[in-house]
Design a protein around this motif. Structure first.
Motif, PDB file in Angstrom:
ATOM      1  N   GLU A  45       0.861  -1.176   0.000  1.00  0.00           N
ATOM      2  CA  GLU A  45       0.000   0.000   0.000  1.00  0.00           C
ATOM      3  C   GLU A  45       0.895   1.222   0.000  1.00  0.00           C
ATOM      4  O   GLU A  45       1.722   1.409   0.903  1.00  0.00           O
ATOM      5  CB  GLU A  45      -0.892   0.005   1.251  1.00  0.00           C
ATOM      6  N   THR A  46       0.755   2.033  -1.018  1.00  0.00           N
ATOM      7  CA  THR A  46       1.599   3.218  -1.118  1.00  0.00           C
ATOM      8  C   THR A  46       0.810   4.425  -0.634  1.00  0.00           C
ATOM      9  O   THR A  46       0.004   5.000  -1.347  1.00  0.00           O
ATOM     10  CB  THR A  46       2.055   3.437  -2.571  1.00  0.00           C
ATOM     11  N   THR A  47       1.050   4.765   0.609  1.00  0.00           N
ATOM     12  CA  THR A  47       0.403   5.922   1.210  1.00  0.00           C
ATOM     13  C   THR A  47       1.497   6.871   1.674  1.00  0.00           C
ATOM     14  O   THR A  47       2.410   6.480   2.401  1.00  0.00           O
ATOM     15  CB  THR A  47      -0.456   5.508   2.418  1.00  0.00           C
ATOM     16  N   VAL A  48       1.389   8.113   1.260  1.00  0.00           N
ATOM     17  CA  VAL A  48       2.374   9.111   1.651  1.00  0.00           C
ATOM     18  C   VAL A  48       1.872   9.797   2.920  1.00  0.00           C
ATOM     19  O   VAL A  48       0.760  10.344   2.945  1.00  0.00           O
ATOM     20  CB  VAL A  48       2.589  10.146   0.531  1.00  0.00           C
ATOM     21  N   LEU A  49       2.671   9.717   3.978  1.00  0.00           N
ATOM     22  CA  LEU A  49       2.314  10.347   5.247  1.00  0.00           C
ATOM     23  C   LEU A  49       3.058  11.670   5.391  1.00  0.00           C
ATOM     24  O   LEU A  49       4.209  11.800   4.973  1.00  0.00           O
ATOM     25  CB  LEU A  49       2.695   9.436   6.419  1.00  0.00           C
ATOM     26  N   SER A  50       2.384  12.596   6.006  1.00  0.00           N
ATOM     27  CA  SER A  50       3.056  13.864   6.293  1.00  0.00           C
ATOM     28  C   SER A  50       4.016  13.641   7.453  1.00  0.00           C
ATOM     29  O   SER A  50       4.012  12.592   8.101  1.00  0.00           O
ATOM     30  CB  SER A  50       2.025  14.940   6.656  1.00  0.00           C
ATOM     31  N   SER A 106       3.665  10.777  10.320  1.00  0.00           N
ATOM     32  CA  SER A 106       4.739   9.814  10.468  1.00  0.00           C
ATOM     33  C   SER A 106       5.266   9.792  11.909  1.00  0.00           C
ATOM     34  O   SER A 106       5.507   8.729  12.474  1.00  0.00           O
ATOM     35  CB  SER A 106       5.869  10.145   9.503  1.00  0.00           C
ATOM     36  N   ALA A 107       5.423  10.965  12.495  1.00  0.00           N
ATOM     37  CA  ALA A 107       5.884  11.051  13.880  1.00  0.00           C
ATOM     38  C   ALA A 107       4.858  10.425  14.823  1.00  0.00           C
ATOM     39  O   ALA A 107       5.222   9.737  15.791  1.00  0.00           O
ATOM     40  CB  ALA A 107       6.146  12.506  14.261  1.00  0.00           C
ATOM     41  N   ALA A 108       3.580  10.650  14.557  1.00  0.00           N
ATOM     42  CA  ALA A 108       2.529  10.068  15.399  1.00  0.00           C
ATOM     43  C   ALA A 108       2.520   8.542  15.305  1.00  0.00           C
ATOM     44  O   ALA A 108       2.351   7.848  16.311  1.00  0.00           O
ATOM     45  CB  ALA A 108       1.166  10.631  14.994  1.00  0.00           C
ATOM     46  N   VAL A 109       2.734   7.991  14.109  1.00  0.00           N
ATOM     47  CA  VAL A 109       2.783   6.538  13.934  1.00  0.00           C
ATOM     48  C   VAL A 109       3.992   5.962  14.652  1.00  0.00           C
ATOM     49  O   VAL A 109       3.895   4.922  15.321  1.00  0.00           O
ATOM     50  CB  VAL A 109       2.799   6.175  12.430  1.00  0.00           C
ATOM     51  N   LEU A 110       5.147   6.604  14.543  1.00  0.00           N
ATOM     52  CA  LEU A 110       6.341   6.137  15.239  1.00  0.00           C
ATOM     53  C   LEU A 110       6.153   6.175  16.751  1.00  0.00           C
ATOM     54  O   LEU A 110       6.558   5.243  17.462  1.00  0.00           O
ATOM     55  CB  LEU A 110       7.554   6.984  14.843  1.00  0.00           C
ATOM     56  N   LYS A 111       5.522   7.220  17.257  1.00  0.00           N
ATOM     57  CA  LYS A 111       5.255   7.332  18.699  1.00  0.00           C
ATOM     58  C   LYS A 111       4.317   6.222  19.153  1.00  0.00           C
ATOM     59  O   LYS A 111       4.520   5.594  20.193  1.00  0.00           O
ATOM     60  CB  LYS A 111       4.670   8.705  19.008  1.00  0.00           C
ATOM     61  N   GLU A 112       3.286   5.956  18.365  1.00  0.00           N
ATOM     62  CA  GLU A 112       2.336   4.892  18.704  1.00  0.00           C
ATOM     63  C   GLU A 112       3.023   3.531  18.696  1.00  0.00           C
ATOM     64  O   GLU A 112       2.778   2.684  19.574  1.00  0.00           O
ATOM     65  CB  GLU A 112       1.168   4.894  17.707  1.00  0.00           C
ATOM     66  N   ASN A 113       3.921   3.293  17.738  1.00  0.00           N
ATOM     67  CA  ASN A 113       4.668   2.042  17.693  1.00  0.00           C
ATOM     68  C   ASN A 113       5.542   1.861  18.936  1.00  0.00           C
ATOM     69  O   ASN A 113       5.624   0.767  19.472  1.00  0.00           O
ATOM     70  CB  ASN A 113       5.532   1.958  16.434  1.00  0.00           C
ATOM     71  N   LYS A 114       6.208   2.935  19.361  1.00  0.00           N
ATOM     72  CA  LYS A 114       7.038   2.863  20.556  1.00  0.00           C
ATOM     73  C   LYS A 114       6.201   2.553  21.796  1.00  0.00           C
ATOM     74  O   LYS A 114       6.596   1.770  22.643  1.00  0.00           O
ATOM     75  CB  LYS A 114       7.802   4.175  20.757  1.00  0.00           C
ATOM     76  N   LEU A 115       4.997   3.160  21.876  1.00  0.00           N
ATOM     77  CA  LEU A 115       4.121   2.890  23.015  1.00  0.00           C
ATOM     78  C   LEU A 115       3.634   1.443  23.011  1.00  0.00           C
ATOM     79  O   LEU A 115       3.514   0.804  24.065  1.00  0.00           O
ATOM     80  CB  LEU A 115       2.914   3.841  22.998  1.00  0.00           C
ATOM     81  N   LEU A 116       3.349   0.917  21.848  1.00  0.00           N
ATOM     82  CA  LEU A 116       2.871  -0.463  21.752  1.00  0.00           C
ATOM     83  C   LEU A 116       3.974  -1.464  22.078  1.00  0.00           C
ATOM     84  O   LEU A 116       3.696  -2.532  22.626  1.00  0.00           O
ATOM     85  CB  LEU A 116       2.309  -0.740  20.352  1.00  0.00           C
ATOM     86  N   LYS A 117       5.216  -1.137  21.740  1.00  0.00           N
ATOM     87  CA  LYS A 117       6.332  -2.026  22.028  1.00  0.00           C
ATOM     88  C   LYS A 117       6.664  -2.047  23.508  1.00  0.00           C
ATOM     89  O   LYS A 117       7.209  -3.038  23.998  1.00  0.00           O
ATOM     90  CB  LYS A 117       7.569  -1.611  21.244  1.00  0.00           C
ATOM     91  N   ALA A 118       6.365  -0.967  24.212  1.00  0.00           N
ATOM     92  CA  ALA A 118       6.708  -0.862  25.635  1.00  0.00           C
ATOM     93  C   ALA A 118       5.801  -1.695  26.528  1.00  0.00           C
ATOM     94  O   ALA A 118       4.879  -2.274  26.217  1.00  0.00           O
ATOM     95  CB  ALA A 118       6.652   0.589  26.102  1.00  0.00           C
TER      96      ALA A 118
END
Length: 106
Positions: free
Chosen positions: A85-90, A94-106
């Motif tokens: 899926e080619t979706t361009v994130l602003s 992108s920062a919000a997705v990375l933050k959410e990933n870090k929270l889910l990994k913790a």
């Protein structure tokens, strides 16, 4: 019985080539099992089949039927396409997705 019909239909599609692939009906809807295995049998999946046979003489007929079925399913080839899926994130998304990933990994 229905699984064998589906396997033989898929195998005959591969033997006939690209020109007549649409003319053969594959009966996926005839059974709940074949409906569940639809993607694995003829879809976008890598599938491994294991055939278990017995060396005992009393099981020779069942072993031969299993080997015939395995030979028939061995000829099925699936064309695997990568689902991308080619979706361009602003930058903020992108920062919000990375933050959410870090929270889910913790």
């Amino acid at each position: 019985f229905v699984l064998a019909k589906v396997a033989s239909a898929l195998a005959s599609k591969d033997k006939m080539g690209k020109l007549s692939k649409s003319s053969i009906h594959v009966p996926y809807r005839d059974s709940k099992l074949t409906r569940l295995l639809r993607d694995s049998l003829g879809g976008n999946c890598c599938t491994v089949m294991v055939a278990c046979v017995s060396p005992a003489e009393m099981n020779i007929e069942e072993s031969l039927n299993t080997l015939r079925y395995a030979e028939n399913t061995r000829t099925i080839t699936n064309v695997i396409k990568q689902n991308v899926e080619t979706t361009v994130l602003s930058a903020s998304e992108s920062a919000a997705v990375l933050k959410e990933n870090k929270l889910l990994k913790a």
